[in-house]
Write a protein that holds these residues in place. Structure first.
Motif, PDB file in Angstrom:
ATOM      1  N   ARG A 144     -11.244   6.631   6.517  1.00 53.17           N
ATOM      2  CA  ARG A 144     -11.181   6.933   5.357  1.00 53.17           C
ATOM      3  C   ARG A 144      -9.293   6.844   5.197  1.00 53.17           C
ATOM      4  NH1 ARG A 144     -13.675   9.109   0.981  1.00 53.17           N
ATOM      5  NH2 ARG A 144     -14.797   9.973   2.177  1.00 53.17           N
ATOM      6  N   VAL A 145      -9.116   5.787   4.787  1.00 51.91           N
ATOM      7  CA  VAL A 145      -7.499   5.365   4.247  1.00 51.91           C
ATOM      8  C   VAL A 145      -7.011   6.010   2.808  1.00 51.91           C
ATOM      9  CG1 VAL A 145      -5.843   3.469   4.461  1.00 51.91           C
ATOM     10  CG2 VAL A 145      -7.964   3.358   5.965  1.00 51.91           C
ATOM     11  N   ASP A 146      -5.577   6.452   2.983  1.00 54.19           N
ATOM     12  CA  ASP A 146      -4.593   6.843   1.973  1.00 54.19           C
ATOM     13  C   ASP A 146      -3.655   5.748   1.627  1.00 54.19           C
ATOM     14  OD1 ASP A 146      -3.758   8.227  -0.124  1.00 54.19           O
ATOM     15  OD2 ASP A 146      -2.684   9.736   1.374  1.00 54.19           O
ATOM     16  N   PHE A 147      -4.436   5.177   0.722  1.00 56.96           N
ATOM     17  CA  PHE A 147      -3.398   4.486   0.256  1.00 56.96           C
ATOM     18  C   PHE A 147      -1.872   4.226  -0.531  1.00 56.96           C
ATOM     19  CE2 PHE A 147      -7.585   1.389   0.813  1.00 56.96           C
ATOM     20  CZ  PHE A 147      -6.916   0.597   1.739  1.00 56.96           C
ATOM     21  N   ALA A 148      -2.050   5.440  -0.645  1.00 53.74           N
ATOM     22  CA  ALA A 148      -0.580   6.343  -0.866  1.00 53.74           C
ATOM     23  C   ALA A 148       0.816   6.118  -0.555  1.00 53.74           C
ATOM     24  CB  ALA A 148      -1.188   8.113  -1.892  1.00 53.74           C
ATOM     25  N   MET A 149       0.399   6.039   0.842  1.00 55.56           N
ATOM     26  CA  MET A 149       1.533   6.215   1.398  1.00 55.56           C
ATOM     27  C   MET A 149       1.853   4.901   2.013  1.00 55.56           C
ATOM     28  SD  MET A 149       2.007   9.368   2.569  1.00 55.56           S
ATOM     29  CE  MET A 149       3.037   9.008   3.884  1.00 55.56           C
ATOM     30  N   LEU A 150       1.258   3.719   1.824  1.00 53.49           N
ATOM     31  CA  LEU A 150       0.773   2.749   1.574  1.00 53.49           C
ATOM     32  C   LEU A 150       2.790   2.354   0.401  1.00 53.49           C
ATOM     33  CD1 LEU A 150       0.667  -0.844   3.221  1.00 53.49           C
ATOM     34  CD2 LEU A 150      -0.970  -0.607   1.842  1.00 53.49           C
TER      35      LEU A 150
END
Length: 158
Positions: A144-150
């Motif tokens: 799972r990838v957290d795109f909020a950090m991007l």
């Protein structure tokens, strides 16, 4: 599993039994065949089935490919005179396996003598499928990838 509450609905039985080794299925189904009379309602068959898809806009038919398909339909007559029918269709090319699963289906659905062995196989298959599902869920969670950090790093660059 109690007589009134199976592990799952009957349409799911072949999927759960298929999770087990074919030798386990063969041992129980062959024992039933010796204890009860088994008649083929239709001969077990295996082959390829053509998968088609209809285009929603132009209604053209597209042929996506072939899948293996095996099917069997049997009637099992117990020594006490009771009868039950069972059938199965598998995405598999083994007609003998399909016939054995159809025998299990008939015995369990009709609660013929010895049905508990088929129910035990069903419970074991459910446990195998649940373990597979848990493993898939764990793999998905690990990737799972957290795109909020991007998005936060893009704001810092401005």
């Amino acid at each position: 599993m109690t007589p009134d509450q199976p592990v799952c609905a009957r349409p799911e039985w072949p999927r759960l039994w298929s999770a087990l080794p074919a030798a386990d299925i063969a041992a129980v189904a062959d024992a039933y065949a010796h204890e009860h009379g088994v008649t083929d309602v239709s001969l077990p068959q295996s082959g390829l089935s053509l998968v088609t898809l209809r285009d929603a806009a132009l209604l053209d038919t597209w042929y996506l490919g072939e899948i293996p398909l095996a099917r069997a339909h049997v009637r099992v007559r117990a020594s006490d005179g009771r009868e039950a029918e069972g059938g199965v269709q598998l995405l598999d090319d083994r007609a003998r396996l399909a016939r054995r699963l159809a025998i299990l289906d008939a015995v369990l659905a009709g609660r013929l003598p010895g049905w508990e062995r088929a129910a035990d196989l069903l419970a074991r298959g459910a446990a195998v499928r649940e373990a597979e599902s848990a493993e898939r869920r764990a793999l998905l969670a690990a990737t799972r990838v957290d795109f909020a950090m991007l998005n936060a790093t893009e704001d810092e660059d401005e």
